[in-house]
Write an enzyme that holds these catalytic residues in place. Structure first.
Site, PDB file in Angstrom:
ATOM      1  N   LYS A  45       0.828  -1.193   0.000  1.00 46.64           N
ATOM      2  CA  LYS A  45       0.000   0.000   0.000  1.00 46.64           C
ATOM      3  C   LYS A  45       0.865   1.246   0.000  1.00 46.64           C
ATOM      4  O   LYS A  45       0.398   2.349  -0.263  1.00 46.64           O
ATOM      5  CB  LYS A  45      -0.862   0.030   1.281  1.00 46.64           C
ATOM      6  CG  LYS A  45      -1.731  -1.179   1.479  1.00 46.64           C
ATOM      7  CD  LYS A  45      -2.350  -1.116   2.898  1.00 46.64           C
ATOM      8  CE  LYS A  45      -3.037  -2.410   3.247  1.00 46.64           C
ATOM      9  NZ  LYS A  45      -3.435  -2.438   4.648  1.00 46.64           N
ATOM     10  N   GLY A  46       2.129   1.064   0.329  1.00 47.63           N
ATOM     11  CA  GLY A  46       3.008   2.195   0.618  1.00 47.63           C
ATOM     12  C   GLY A  46       3.251   3.173  -0.523  1.00 47.63           C
ATOM     13  O   GLY A  46       3.595   4.326  -0.282  1.00 47.63           O
ATOM     14  N   GLU A 103       7.763   2.063  -6.055  1.00 50.16           N
ATOM     15  CA  GLU A 103       7.957   1.491  -4.723  1.00 50.16           C
ATOM     16  C   GLU A 103       8.204   2.614  -3.729  1.00 50.16           C
ATOM     17  O   GLU A 103       8.811   3.635  -4.069  1.00 50.16           O
ATOM     18  CB  GLU A 103       9.126   0.493  -4.786  1.00 50.16           C
ATOM     19  CG  GLU A 103       9.482  -0.186  -3.496  1.00 50.16           C
ATOM     20  CD  GLU A 103       8.395  -1.052  -2.883  1.00 50.16           C
ATOM     21  OE1 GLU A 103       7.287  -0.521  -2.624  1.00 50.16           O
ATOM     22  OE2 GLU A 103       8.638  -2.233  -2.616  1.00 50.16           O
ATOM     23  N   LYS A 135      17.531   2.602   0.650  1.00 49.61           N
ATOM     24  CA  LYS A 135      18.442   2.359   1.782  1.00 49.61           C
ATOM     25  C   LYS A 135      19.487   1.346   1.317  1.00 49.61           C
ATOM     26  O   LYS A 135      19.393   0.157   1.622  1.00 49.61           O
ATOM     27  CB  LYS A 135      17.672   1.777   2.973  1.00 49.61           C
ATOM     28  CG  LYS A 135      16.766   2.771   3.673  1.00 49.61           C
ATOM     29  CD  LYS A 135      16.474   2.389   5.115  1.00 49.61           C
ATOM     30  CE  LYS A 135      15.412   1.339   5.229  1.00 49.61           C
ATOM     31  NZ  LYS A 135      14.825   1.267   6.603  1.00 49.61           N
ATOM     32  N   PHE A 156      14.764   3.504  10.338  1.00 45.56           N
ATOM     33  CA  PHE A 156      13.358   3.177  10.095  1.00 45.56           C
ATOM     34  C   PHE A 156      12.612   4.502   9.942  1.00 45.56           C
ATOM     35  O   PHE A 156      12.671   5.369  10.801  1.00 45.56           O
ATOM     36  CB  PHE A 156      12.775   2.363  11.258  1.00 45.56           C
ATOM     37  CG  PHE A 156      11.327   2.070  11.065  1.00 45.56           C
ATOM     38  CD1 PHE A 156      10.920   1.061  10.199  1.00 45.56           C
ATOM     39  CD2 PHE A 156      10.352   2.821  11.723  1.00 45.56           C
ATOM     40  CE1 PHE A 156       9.570   0.810   9.991  1.00 45.56           C
ATOM     41  CE2 PHE A 156       8.996   2.572  11.516  1.00 45.56           C
ATOM     42  CZ  PHE A 156       8.608   1.565  10.646  1.00 45.56           C
ATOM     43  N   VAL A 157      11.933   4.651   8.823  1.00 40.16           N
ATOM     44  CA  VAL A 157      11.242   5.910   8.550  1.00 40.16           C
ATOM     45  C   VAL A 157       9.746   5.672   8.324  1.00 40.16           C
ATOM     46  O   VAL A 157       9.338   4.568   7.960  1.00 40.16           O
ATOM     47  CB  VAL A 157      11.849   6.633   7.315  1.00 40.16           C
ATOM     48  CG1 VAL A 157      13.250   7.128   7.616  1.00 40.16           C
ATOM     49  CG2 VAL A 157      11.867   5.742   6.074  1.00 40.16           C
ATOM     50  N   ASP A 163       4.501   3.118   6.556  1.00 37.49           N
ATOM     51  CA  ASP A 163       3.692   2.966   7.769  1.00 37.49           C
ATOM     52  C   ASP A 163       4.473   2.419   8.954  1.00 37.49           C
ATOM     53  O   ASP A 163       5.553   1.862   8.821  1.00 37.49           O
ATOM     54  CB  ASP A 163       2.530   2.005   7.501  1.00 37.49           C
ATOM     55  CG  ASP A 163       2.996   0.563   7.399  1.00 37.49           C
ATOM     56  OD1 ASP A 163       3.960   0.297   6.641  1.00 37.49           O
ATOM     57  OD2 ASP A 163       2.436  -0.296   8.100  1.00 37.49           O
ATOM     58  N   ARG A 169       0.887   6.684   7.325  1.00 35.06           N
ATOM     59  CA  ARG A 169       1.046   6.759   5.870  1.00 35.06           C
ATOM     60  C   ARG A 169       0.657   8.142   5.352  1.00 35.06           C
ATOM     61  O   ARG A 169       1.103   8.566   4.304  1.00 35.06           O
ATOM     62  CB  ARG A 169       0.158   5.720   5.167  1.00 35.06           C
ATOM     63  CG  ARG A 169       0.534   4.274   5.453  1.00 35.06           C
ATOM     64  CD  ARG A 169      -0.195   3.379   4.471  1.00 35.06           C
ATOM     65  NE  ARG A 169      -0.240   1.976   4.867  1.00 35.06           N
ATOM     66  CZ  ARG A 169       0.700   1.076   4.592  1.00 35.06           C
ATOM     67  NH1 ARG A 169       1.777   1.434   3.955  1.00 35.06           N
ATOM     68  NH2 ARG A 169       0.555  -0.175   4.975  1.00 35.06           N
TER      69      ARG A 169
END
Ligand code: 5GP
Ligand code: MG
Length: 182
Positions: A45-46, A103, A135, A156-157, A163, A169
């Site tokens: 979903k990102g 993506e 990354k 971690f973002v 999310d 989101r």
């Protein structure tokens, strides 16, 4: 008042994201001939906010939007292999088409590798990869994006599609959170 105390650092601002989407739309328009179809494939979903922003910046009006869901599972074996399952694919015909995979973040690379191999096996004419965030330090498979918005260190973002437990989101920036405050 809007709660923002979970934000440790804003890594990428909304304005920077918009500027990247503008450049990407123009790059894609010059890469493909006007007569050639462009299929944007949103990895759910990102990548939804990324697709929505990108769509605003094309000058041509015949961009095709498709969606698929790729979920990765850590394998049961001792070596954690990460098995990627592709589901909810709206793209019925893959053969002979110019597909641009969108993506949110390229991390180990397993998701994109699986999506790319799946499209290649089904005979896509061209496959391009556009990732909002990369990354590179975390990569475990050999995959590179054709278009990269922002290269970041191993943090971690969340935000702009990314999310934590299905939330955050809708943040307009990409941020490093204080995990204990999420
Ligand atoms: P990969 O298959 O490249 O390891 O993982 C890609 C997926 O992992 C992304 O599409 C995203 O869902 C998730 N992911 C990787 N890094 C992050 C991160 O820093 N933040 C969030 N929210 N998700 C991440
Ligand atoms: Mg993703």
């Amino acid at each position: 008042m809007t709660k923002r105390d979970f934000i440790k650092e804003v890594l990428v601002t909304h304005e920077e994201i918009v500027a990247f989407c503008k450049t990407l739309a123009s790059n894609l328009e010059s890469t493909f001939d006007e007569k050639d179809e462009i299929v944007l494939l949103c990895v759910l979903k990102g990548s939804l906010p990324f697709m929505a922003e990108l769509l605003k910046h094309f000058t041509r009006s015949d961009i095709v939007c498709e969606f698929l869901r790729a979920s990765s599972y850590e394998g049961q074996s001792t070596e954690s292999k990460g098995i990627v399952d592709i589901s909810c694919n709206t793209l019925d015909v893959i053969e002979g088409r110019n597909i641009v995979i969108l993506e949110d973040i390229l991390d180990t690379g397993r998701t994109l590798q699986a999506v790319r191999d799946y499209l290649a096996a089904k005979g896509a004419k061209t496959i391009k990869i556009a990732t909002l965030v990369d990354k590179p330090e975390r990569r475990v498979v050999n995959i590179k994006a054709d278009y990269i918005g922002f290269t970041i260190p191993d943090h971690f973002v969340v935000g702009f599609g990314l999310d934590f437990d299905e939330k955050y989101r809708n943040l307009q920036d990409i941020i490093i959170p204080y995990p204990e405050k999420l």
